[in-house]
Write an enzyme that holds these catalytic residues in place. Structure first.
Site, short mmCIF file in Angstrom:
data_model
loop_
_atom_site.label_atom_id
_atom_site.label_comp_id
_atom_site.label_asym_id
_atom_site.label_seq_id
_atom_site.Cartn_x
_atom_site.Cartn_y
_atom_site.Cartn_z
N ARG A 149 41.04 75.72 46.08
CA ARG A 149 41.98 74.19 46.26
C ARG A 149 42.28 74.54 47.27
O ARG A 149 42.83 73.69 48.50
CB ARG A 149 43.14 74.69 45.24
CG ARG A 149 43.88 75.54 45.01
CD ARG A 149 44.62 76.52 44.18
NE ARG A 149 43.34 76.35 43.21
CZ ARG A 149 43.08 76.36 41.55
NH1 ARG A 149 44.13 75.49 40.95
NH2 ARG A 149 42.27 76.24 41.06
N ARG B 256 40.43 82.70 55.94
CA ARG B 256 40.21 83.32 54.76
C ARG B 256 39.44 83.90 54.79
O ARG B 256 38.36 83.75 55.13
CB ARG B 256 40.28 82.49 53.69
CG ARG B 256 40.23 83.33 52.48
CD ARG B 256 40.28 82.30 51.07
NE ARG B 256 41.86 81.90 50.73
CZ ARG B 256 42.14 81.83 49.56
NH1 ARG B 256 41.03 81.44 48.28
NH2 ARG B 256 43.30 81.57 49.13
N HIS C 53 48.94 85.43 52.05
CA HIS C 53 48.74 84.03 51.81
C HIS C 53 50.40 83.02 51.96
O HIS C 53 50.73 82.73 51.47
CB HIS C 53 48.34 84.11 50.67
CG HIS C 53 47.43 83.06 50.48
ND1 HIS C 53 47.32 81.56 51.19
CD2 HIS C 53 47.58 82.55 49.17
CE1 HIS C 53 46.91 80.59 50.43
NE2 HIS C 53 46.14 81.19 49.58
C1 NCD Z 1 45.42 83.13 45.12
C2 NCD Z 1 44.73 83.27 46.76
O1 NCD Z 1 43.35 83.47 46.36
O2 NCD Z 1 45.18 84.94 47.05
N1 NCD Z 1 44.30 81.39 45.04
C3 NCD Z 1 44.69 80.67 45.94
O3 NCD Z 1 45.00 80.64 47.34
N2 NCD Z 1 45.25 79.31 45.04
C4 NCD Z 1 45.28 82.93 43.76
C5 NCD Z 1 44.33 83.58 43.48
O4 NCD Z 1 43.01 83.49 43.87
O5 NCD Z 1 44.33 84.25 42.23
#
Ligand code: NCD
Length: 306
Positions: free
Chosen positions: A50, A100, A129
């Protein structure tokens, strides 16, 4: 704003400016002139659906070109070092890099190395994040609440959660109080030092009582080195069910950054209920990331034209 590495270093007015601007992007008008002919590279060293898709859509809706590179399909899996990968990418002259990485601090390292290119942190290890906390704040505002004076319960695997940390930084800047809740090994006591107004609870009912917002988190098995709790037992103590919602304020909303594990941290009845803002969060992710990309890329244009 040079890039966006975290919420901790932002001040309230910068956060408010992004949240205000994201409202304009919630409508599907044509915004393609804003970043026409700019290039945004998404560099994802960790699994993501996502967040990566959301950044791609955000860049395209602003008219920018979006290129996504994931670690398993890149030369990283052929042994190229992070610095070599970054230098190679940078030679292609991207206008911004969205990154990321499983290591906390990786985007900060990149920002020190590539001083000309704005970097957006799309999640670094267990650290921050920032766009998730911004989209969460946008979602809270959309449900008619203010960011000031809220009681927010964040429940689950707090110790491995960058989402929890960024939300704590953001909400505490507005004077909201936050209760971090989960099994003791996943909620270390030192987390109360993250910001003023942070408490810890191990009893989920206590955390939810009088809450305005309930944020559920996934148990991040991929980051845990200890044996995991059996799923059924975890759900019994820390899974959100309809009966819990009666303890919260009548207008309380339920949030989750996704991916959700139904029957593990949240019941299907809650995830699919009117109280759930989970899909609003996903939708707002695009508008908030558009606001962030616009802000950093227009700041960059000003710097370059001097
Ligand atoms: C989160 C993440 O990757 O930090 N998800 C996200 O970005 N939508 C949380 C998760 O992975 O549980």
């Amino acid at each position: 704003m040079k890039g966006l590495l975290g919420i901790e270093s932002l001040d309230r007015s910068e956060i408010e400016a992004i949240l205000d601007r994201s409202r304009a992007f919630q409508a599907r008008d044509n915004h393609k002139d804003i970043l026409r002919s700019r290039m945004v590279v998404n560099l994802f060293f960790e699994a993501s659906t996502r967040t990566r898709t959301s950044f791609e859509i955000a860049a395209r809706r602003l008219g920018a070109e979006a290129v996504s590179i994931s670690a398993s399909t890149s030369s990283v899996s052929k042994g190229e070092s992070l610095v070599d990968t970054l230098n190679t990418l940078n030679a292609m002259r991207p206008d911004a890099i969205v990154m990321r990485h499983a290591a906390s601090g990786a985007p900060h390292f990149l920002a020190r190395h590539l001083t000309e290119t704005p970097i957006v942190n799309a999640g670094d290890g267990t650290h921050e994040h920032p766009t998730q906390a911004l989209l969460d704040a946008r979602t809270i505002l959309d449900r008619g609440m203010r960011l000031e004076g809220l009681r927010v319960a964040i429940i689950g695997d707090i110790s491995h959660s960058r989402v929890a940390r960024s939300n704590v930084y953001l909400l505490s800047k507005f004077g909201s109080s936050i209760v971090l809740c989960g099994p003791a090994p996943l909620v270390p006591p030192e987390l109360t030092a993250l910001a003023p107004g942070v408490e810890i609870a191990h009893d989920m009912r206590e955390a939810i009582r009088h809450a305005d917002v309930i944020m559920m988190l996934r148990v991040q098995l991929e980051r845990q080195h200890e044996p995991a709790f059996p799923a059924g037992e975890y759900f019994q103590f820390y899974g959100l069910r309809l009966e819990h919602l009666e303890l919260a304020k009548p207008h309380a909303i339920v949030m989750h950054p996704g991916p959700i594990n139904r029957g593990r941290e949240i019941s299907s009845e809650v995830a699919d209920s009117q109280r759930s803002a989970i899909l609003n969060q996903v939708e707002n992710g695009i508008a908030v990331r558009m606001a962030v990309l616009e802000r950093i890329l227009s700041a960059q244009r000003e710097v370059r034209s001097i």
